[in-house]
Design an enzyme around this catalytic site. Structure first.
Site, PDB file in Angstrom:
ATOM      1  N   MET A 124       9.902 -20.137 -18.056  1.00 23.03           N
ATOM      2  CA  MET A 124      10.064 -21.549 -18.384  1.00 23.03           C
ATOM      3  C   MET A 124       9.028 -22.057 -19.382  1.00 23.03           C
ATOM      4  O   MET A 124       8.491 -23.166 -19.228  1.00 23.03           O
ATOM      5  CB  MET A 124      10.077 -22.383 -17.109  1.00 23.03           C
ATOM      6  CG  MET A 124      11.184 -22.018 -16.161  1.00 23.03           C
ATOM      7  SD  MET A 124      12.810 -21.966 -16.970  1.00 23.03           S
ATOM      8  CE  MET A 124      13.151 -23.715 -17.082  1.00 23.03           C
ATOM      9  N   HIS A 138      20.770 -17.814 -20.038  1.00 28.82           N
ATOM     10  CA  HIS A 138      20.864 -19.262 -19.875  1.00 28.82           C
ATOM     11  C   HIS A 138      22.129 -19.578 -19.076  1.00 28.82           C
ATOM     12  O   HIS A 138      23.196 -18.991 -19.355  1.00 28.82           O
ATOM     13  CB  HIS A 138      20.898 -19.945 -21.241  1.00 28.82           C
ATOM     14  CG  HIS A 138      20.933 -21.426 -21.186  1.00 28.82           C
ATOM     15  ND1 HIS A 138      19.818 -22.199 -20.926  1.00 28.82           N
ATOM     16  CD2 HIS A 138      21.968 -22.293 -21.329  1.00 28.82           C
ATOM     17  CE1 HIS A 138      20.168 -23.480 -20.933  1.00 28.82           C
ATOM     18  NE2 HIS A 138      21.455 -23.562 -21.177  1.00 28.82           N
TER      19      HIS A 138
HETATM   20  N1  LIG Z   1      11.528 -20.396 -28.759  1.00 29.11           N
HETATM   21  C1  LIG Z   1      12.250 -20.314 -27.618  1.00 29.11           C
HETATM   22  N2  LIG Z   1      11.621 -20.260 -26.417  1.00 29.11           N
HETATM   23  C2  LIG Z   1      12.364 -20.174 -25.279  1.00 29.11           C
HETATM   24  C3  LIG Z   1      13.763 -20.183 -25.331  1.00 29.11           C
HETATM   25  C4  LIG Z   1      14.391 -20.233 -26.620  1.00 29.11           C
HETATM   26  O1  LIG Z   1      15.655 -20.206 -26.736  1.00 29.11           O
HETATM   27  N3  LIG Z   1      13.602 -20.303 -27.732  1.00 29.11           N
HETATM   28  N4  LIG Z   1      14.511 -20.187 -24.151  1.00 29.11           N
HETATM   29  C5  LIG Z   1      13.764 -20.723 -23.012  1.00 29.11           C
HETATM   30  C6  LIG Z   1      14.406 -20.768 -21.678  1.00 29.11           C
HETATM   31  N5  LIG Z   1      14.702 -22.166 -21.410  1.00 29.11           N
HETATM   32  C7  LIG Z   1      16.037 -22.432 -21.213  1.00 29.11           C
HETATM   33  O2  LIG Z   1      16.862 -21.495 -21.257  1.00 29.11           O
HETATM   34  C8  LIG Z   1      13.699 -23.193 -21.370  1.00 29.11           C
HETATM   35  C9  LIG Z   1      12.436 -22.910 -20.885  1.00 29.11           C
HETATM   36  C10 LIG Z   1      11.446 -23.899 -20.877  1.00 29.11           C
HETATM   37  C11 LIG Z   1      11.708 -25.184 -21.342  1.00 29.11           C
HETATM   38  C12 LIG Z   1      10.607 -26.211 -21.348  1.00 29.11           C
HETATM   39  O3  LIG Z   1      10.843 -27.390 -21.568  1.00 29.11           O
HETATM   40  N6  LIG Z   1       9.352 -25.742 -21.135  1.00 29.11           N
HETATM   41  C13 LIG Z   1       8.141 -26.617 -21.211  1.00 29.11           C
HETATM   42  C14 LIG Z   1       7.263 -26.474 -19.970  1.00 29.11           C
HETATM   43  C15 LIG Z   1       8.084 -26.389 -18.698  1.00 29.11           C
HETATM   44  C16 LIG Z   1       7.190 -25.887 -17.543  1.00 29.11           C
HETATM   45  O4  LIG Z   1       6.181 -25.201 -17.831  1.00 29.11           O
HETATM   46  O5  LIG Z   1       7.556 -26.162 -16.389  1.00 29.11           O
HETATM   47  C17 LIG Z   1       7.262 -26.162 -22.372  1.00 29.11           C
HETATM   48  O6  LIG Z   1       7.293 -24.945 -22.732  1.00 29.11           O
HETATM   49  O7  LIG Z   1       6.511 -27.027 -22.858  1.00 29.11           O
HETATM   50  C18 LIG Z   1      12.987 -25.478 -21.806  1.00 29.11           C
HETATM   51  C19 LIG Z   1      13.977 -24.493 -21.820  1.00 29.11           C
HETATM   52  C20 LIG Z   1      12.481 -19.917 -22.865  1.00 29.11           C
HETATM   53  N7  LIG Z   1      11.733 -20.097 -24.066  1.00 29.11           N
HETATM   54  N1  LIG Z   2      16.739 -22.843 -19.518  1.00 26.68           N
HETATM   55  C1  LIG Z   2      16.392 -21.636 -18.828  1.00 26.68           C
HETATM   56  C2  LIG Z   2      17.116 -21.537 -17.519  1.00 26.68           C
HETATM   57  O1  LIG Z   2      17.683 -22.504 -17.029  1.00 26.68           O
HETATM   58  N2  LIG Z   2      17.098 -20.322 -16.977  1.00 26.68           N
HETATM   59  C3  LIG Z   2      17.707 -20.112 -15.690  1.00 26.68           C
HETATM   60  O2  LIG Z   2      16.703 -20.072 -14.690  1.00 26.68           O
HETATM   61  C4  LIG Z   2      17.209 -19.295 -13.590  1.00 26.68           C
HETATM   62  C5  LIG Z   2      16.163 -18.290 -13.213  1.00 26.68           C
HETATM   63  O3  LIG Z   2      16.582 -17.679 -12.038  1.00 26.68           O
HETATM   64  P1  LIG Z   2      15.895 -16.284 -11.591  1.00 26.68           P
HETATM   65  O4  LIG Z   2      14.395 -16.514 -11.617  1.00 26.68           O
HETATM   66  O5  LIG Z   2      16.464 -16.080 -10.223  1.00 26.68           O
HETATM   67  O6  LIG Z   2      16.317 -15.222 -12.588  1.00 26.68           O
HETATM   68  C6  LIG Z   2      18.483 -18.589 -14.080  1.00 26.68           C
HETATM   69  O7  LIG Z   2      19.634 -19.243 -13.590  1.00 26.68           O
HETATM   70  C7  LIG Z   2      18.388 -18.756 -15.589  1.00 26.68           C
HETATM   71  O8  LIG Z   2      19.655 -18.803 -16.234  1.00 26.68           O
END
Ligand SMILES: Nc1nc2c(c(=O)[nH]1)N[C@@H](CN(C=O)c1ccc(C(=O)N[C@@H](CCC(=O)O)C(=O)O)cc1)CN2
Ligand SMILES: NCC(=O)N[C@@H]1O[C@H](COP(=O)([O-])[O-])[C@@H](O)[C@H]1O
Length: 215
Positions: free
Chosen positions: A103, A122
């Protein structure tokens, strides 16, 4: 006297995955199971979590996979955090990086230094419902077909070339939780498929399109 279970020698011909997690790690566990079942020709060289309490770390430990906790909060900058991630991935010999519920948004700094392509799973049919809580977004919107996506990670969030997708029918009596559970089953299935495609050397990206000659 035996010295415990025989630890098989590392086969240098087997590609190495680096898996990044932040939570329970069910997608990590699915990757580990796929490797153990012979459905994925790779090995996990390291599991890295940015959170020390991530449940997924236990899946790695149980499987005898090296783990590392690299907490973003302990670094002065996102770049310093990401440099630590890169260093540990390189040390493990990772050639494909799998985000599995990781995340943190990765900056170009990481993506330019990562030792191989970066994949993310995702829980929606991208480009629909990017960001967090995608399952709830889809349920609230009233879609009749939801799903999951595995994509290449690019600097833009959830916008990289799509490697694999699966659809999930939304039922009238679904709750966000019941829908998320069925989507998760498909995530587990397509992540292995996507990693296999990326491990195949005959892929390239044309514009936004991920093109794999052999599958
Ligand atoms: N450059 C990219 N980085 C990440 C991607 C991507 O496509 N391009 N996918 C994400 C996964 N993700 C959703 O699928 C996602 C993960 C994290 C966040 C977010 O807002 N993170 C915050 C902090 C959140 C926390 O620490 O609890 C942040 O990084 O400031 C949004 C979407 C993984 N990375
Ligand atoms: N935007 C990123 C996001 O929503 N990712 C989602 O977090 C869960 C992680 O579950 P897991 O830790 O059991 O694999 C999964 O459902 C993944 O698709």
């Amino acid at each position: 006297m035996t010295n415990g279970p025989a630890i098989p020698p590392i086969d240098s011909a087997v590609p190495v995955l680096g898996v990044l997690i932040s939570g329970r790690g069910s997608n990590l566990h699915a990757i580990i199971r796929a490797i153990g079942d012979g459905r994925l020709a790779a090995r996990v060289g390291v599991v890295i979590s940015n959170r020390p309490d991530a449940g997924g770390l236990e899946h790695a430990r149980t499987a005898g996979i090296p783990t590392a906790v690299i907490e973003h909060k302990r670094f002065e900058s996102r770049a310093a955090f990401e440099q630590a991630l890169v260093a540990r991935l390189v040390e493990a010999g990772a050639s494909v990086i799998c985000l599995a519920g990781f995340m943190r948004i990765l900056s170009p700094f990481f993506l330019e230094r990562a030792p191989g392509p970066v994949l993310n799973v995702h829980p929606s049919l991208l480009p629909a419902f990017p960001g967090v809580d995608a399952q709830h977004q889809a349920w609230t919107h009233g879609v009749k077909v939801a799903g999951a996506t595995v994509h290449l990670v690019t600097p833009e969030l959830d916008a990289g070339p799509i490697v694999a997708q699966a659809t999930v029918a939304v039922l009238d009596d679904d709750t966000p939780a019941s829908l998320a559970a069925r989507i998760l089953v498909e995530e587990h299935r397509i992540y292995t498929e996507a990693i296999t495609r990326v491990l195949d050397a005959t892929w390239h990206v044309e514009g936004r399109r991920f093109v794999c000659r052999s599958r």
